[in-house]
Design an enzyme around this catalytic site. Structure first.
Site, mmCIF file in Angstrom:
data_model
loop_
_atom_site.group_PDB
_atom_site.id
_atom_site.type_symbol
_atom_site.label_atom_id
_atom_site.label_comp_id
_atom_site.label_asym_id
_atom_site.label_seq_id
_atom_site.Cartn_x
_atom_site.Cartn_y
_atom_site.Cartn_z
ATOM 1 N N GLU A 99 29.805 35.368 42.897
ATOM 2 C CA GLU A 99 28.803 36.425 42.805
ATOM 3 C C GLU A 99 27.513 35.993 43.492
ATOM 4 O O GLU A 99 27.096 34.837 43.395
ATOM 5 C CB GLU A 99 28.460 36.746 41.344
ATOM 6 N N GLU A 138 31.239 33.848 33.194
ATOM 7 C CA GLU A 138 29.993 33.138 32.883
ATOM 8 C C GLU A 138 29.972 32.634 31.440
ATOM 9 O O GLU A 138 29.087 32.974 30.642
ATOM 10 C CB GLU A 138 28.780 34.024 33.163
#
EC number: 3.2.1.23
Length: 710
Positions: free
Chosen positions: A328, A170
């Site tokens: 995710e 991320e």
């Protein structure tokens, strides 16, 4: 390392190349648990593997935040625990998405090399902690990250469990949202170097930024600084360049690691997981450097299903339609919202299938086992603190894993090779996003993503497949191109759109478009700049409305749009016709009677301009009219409201139509010919009731003669 037979190695290594199954799994982080429960306890690993096989998990992501677990000090490395876990997983044919753990730097690194930590706009160096908490231009950070990545690649590059590499986590995402980028002197100097490459000379930079305004002209490169709350933020070109620069610096960090992995393991795919389509990173500049797009999806309970679909379509489109990885999602709940309700029964499965419908071939979750403590202790997981499989969430995961396993070998086996084929494109640009929301601007109410999603939702509601593409992409494969709020248009982009329409394409854009060029300088000669000829209009003025202001749009009888009066908010363009015709007009204020929606027959095609933000019903009327003109509706299936229809088509294997009921009540589809559901092997015909949150994947009977349950 455990010895594995040559045949097993060949079988395992064939897994990623043949893609015989959907990848299904989760983040597996044993190094984050307490010693008696974590990477020192092999019994826990064996129990996890037992339950993974129950749930049909075939891939796990390992090592995301393991820097200190692998390297407890600069001079010490500890790979023993990771060696053993990878061997156990390989023996059980569970494969590994191996992460480089560089998203979270160890405390020892920050203590020994404090210059790695970022500096805020006030000149204060941040302390250790959180994630992505490092200066992206730091040579020390890049050197230490590269050293560890090289050791990982050399040690595990030939491991039979290795499926792909997952770099960092991320980038510039969750933990750094709301924080300044790094303003250290090194970043300032790097910004100036980057600008020299981009603009060539200081004189050209002054022209491109129009720094003569307010006497901002630079006479030496050392005078140029990063814009921020304590420096100048009034130069539009500088702000857009700065945001691009920050995105590029994180991309350089990614490439610093990727180059090593590519050198040592050229055959292993490489990716990184993005925090969705968010403002800080220009993913169009990243996508060419990833072998496969990956991202994390964490919608709120109230997020519109079209908004989730938009994110999927962006990820698929960034690599030209290639399947992506949903790296995710939570199986149950998150822990970081103000309130964190559970996903209701069926929602996890529905959202997972929605991702597959829009092009995902891998479904993963964060995470496998729930953390025992710290900031994500209450984040949902497949295995809860109870530690066993006898939970609702585990059973839902197992059901989905079983279904995906069956789809990989049964009547749905062609789905893995099937692709989403769209005849409609929506133009989307990060530089345009940054430019549109520049302050000061005509209105602080303009939100680029809101406008994009308004048009995308209208297309989604009509079950029209959409590719989300850059304005620099070839438009010729598409019958309809939609470009909401295309404020920034280069001469080249304008020429491409003009040629596209002249050759028979349909083009739709909205208010405040064609205003500036790629350097953020206003087009002279009248808006919409290089789109003026194509659209057949001239915009004289624009009226940004305050929140309590509104206008009306009047659609007369005989228009291809649904006749009536509709609301108009946020913005109104005052325009003149130059070959176009008005399909609707403004109903109030001094510009009552001015065109509000126009159509221009240009060459073999047509171009439409929507001069305001219309209410949903009117925008839907316009796009429904275009859908009917282009015959974009599904030829066999019609659906009631609440049903999403998405189709994936394979070469020679026919089409798979996903029927997704996002509503809380049963809905219906009507089939003009019998079809069967490859999930349940059930034959359907006529009017079919689809329960709330249920999923069907329908195929025409002519494609394959298989036994079905009536």
């Amino acid at each position: 390392m455990t010895q594995i037979s040559d045949q097993t190695k060949r079988d395992l290594r064939a897994f990623p190349s043949r893609l015989p199954a959907f990848y299904f799994g989760a983040d597996y982080n044993p190094d984050q648990w307490t010693p008696e429960w974590g990477y020192q306890d092999e019994q826990i690993w064996l129990e996890d593997i037992r339950m993974m096989k129950l749930a049909h998990v075939n891939v796990v992501t390992i090592g995301v935040f393991s820097w200190v677990g692998l390297q407890p000090a600069e001079e010490i490395v500890n790979f023993a625990w990771l060696d053993r876990i990878l061997d156990l997983l390989a023996q059980n044919e569970i494969f590994v998405c191996l992460a480089t753990p560089t998203a979270a730097i160890p405390a020892w690194l920050a203590a020994r090399y404090p210059e790695v930590l970022p500096v805020d706009a006030q000149g204060i160096r941040r302390g250790h902690g959180s994630r992505q908490n490092y200066c992206p231009t730091s040579p020390v950070f890049r050197r230490l990250a590269a050293n560890l990545v090289r050791q990982l690649a050399e040690r595990y590059g030939n491991h039979p469990a290795l499926l792909n590499w997952h770099i960092s986590n991320e980038y510039y995402g969750s933990a750094t949202e709301g924080k300044d980028p790094c303003y250290c002197e090194r970043c300032q100097a790097r910004f100036r170097q980057w600008l020299q490459t981009r603009h060539g000379s200081l004189e050209q930079l002054n022209r491109d930024w129009m720094t003569a305004f307010w006497g901002h002209t630079y006479t030496d490169w050392e005078q140029v600084t990063m814009p921020g709350p304590y420096t100048d933020q009034g130069v539009q070109g500088q702000m857009v360049d700065f945001l691009t620069f920050v995105s590029d610096m994180y991309l350089e960090c990614y490439l610093n690691e990727q180059e090593i992995l590519r050198e040592i393991t050229p055959e292993i795919p490489i990716t990184t997981n993005f925090l969705g389509v968010f403002r800080r990173l220009d993913l169009s500049r990243w996508a060419p450097h990833l072998d496969v797009m990956s991202y994390d999806s964490y919608p709120a309970r109230t997020t519109h299903p079209a908004d989730i679909a938009f994110q999927h379509d962006v990820m698929r489109s960034l690599k030209g339609g290639q399947p992506f990885i949903l790296m995710e999602q939570t199986p149950s709940q998150v822990q970081w919202m103000a309130q964190n309700p559970l996903k209701r029964p069926g929602v996890m499965r529905l959202l997972s299938y929605q991702a597959i419908a829009h092009g995902a071939n891998a479904i993963q979750y964060f995470q496998w086992r729930q953390s025992r403590g710290s900031s994500e202790m209450f984040h949902g997981a497949i295995v809860a603190h109870a530690g066993h499989e006898h939970t609702r969430v585990f059973q839902e995961i197992t059901k989905l894993g079983t279904e995906l396993g069956a789809l990989s070998t049964g009547p749905g086996k062609g789905l893995l090779e099937a692709r989403n084929l769209a005849r409609v494109a929506l133009l989307f640009s990060w530089s345009n996003w940054w430019n549109v929301e520049f302050r000061p601007g005509p209105s602080d109410q303009i939100r680029y993503m809101d406008e994009v999603l308004q048009y995308y939702r209208a297309l989604w509601k009509e079950n029209i497949a959409v590719d989300i593409i850059s304005p620099d992409t070839d438009l010729t494969p598409y019958k309809l191109v939609v470009a909401p709020l295309m404020n920034m248009v280069s001469a080249e982009q304008g020429a491409a759109i003009e040629a596209y329409v002249a050759n028979g394409g349909l083009f739709v854009t909205s208010y405040f478009s064609g205003v500036v060029n790629e350097k953020t300088l206003a087009w002279l000669g009248g808006y919409p700049g290089p789109l003026r000829k194509t659209l057949g209009i001239w915009v004289e003025e624009y009226d940004p409305l305050e929140p309590d202001m509104a206008n009306t749009i009047v659609v007369p009888e005989g228009s291809p749009l649904a006749a009536g009066r509709y609301s108009a908010r946020l913005w109104c363009d005052l325009l003149h016709l130059e070959g176009a015709r008005a399909l609707a007009s403004f109903g109030e204020d001094f510009y009552a009677g001015y065109p509000a929606i126009t159509e221009h027959q240009f060459g073999k095609g047509r171009a439409f301009y929507v001069a305001t933000r219309p209410e949903e019903a009117l925008l839907s009327s316009l796009l429904t009219s275009l859908r009917n003109d282009l015959q974009l509706a599904h030829p066999i299936i019609s659906a009631t409201e609440g049903i999403e229809l998405v189709q994936r088509t394979g070469a020679g294997s026919g089409s798979y139509t996903f029927v997704l009921n996002h509503s809380t009540n049963a809905a219906h589809v009507t089939l003009s010919e019998p079809m069967y559901d490859v999930v349940s092997s059930t034959l359907y015909e006529g009017r079919v009731e689809v329960p709330a949150k249920e999923v069907l994947i329908l195929r025409e009977l002519s494609h394959e003669n298989l036994p079905v349950n009536p």
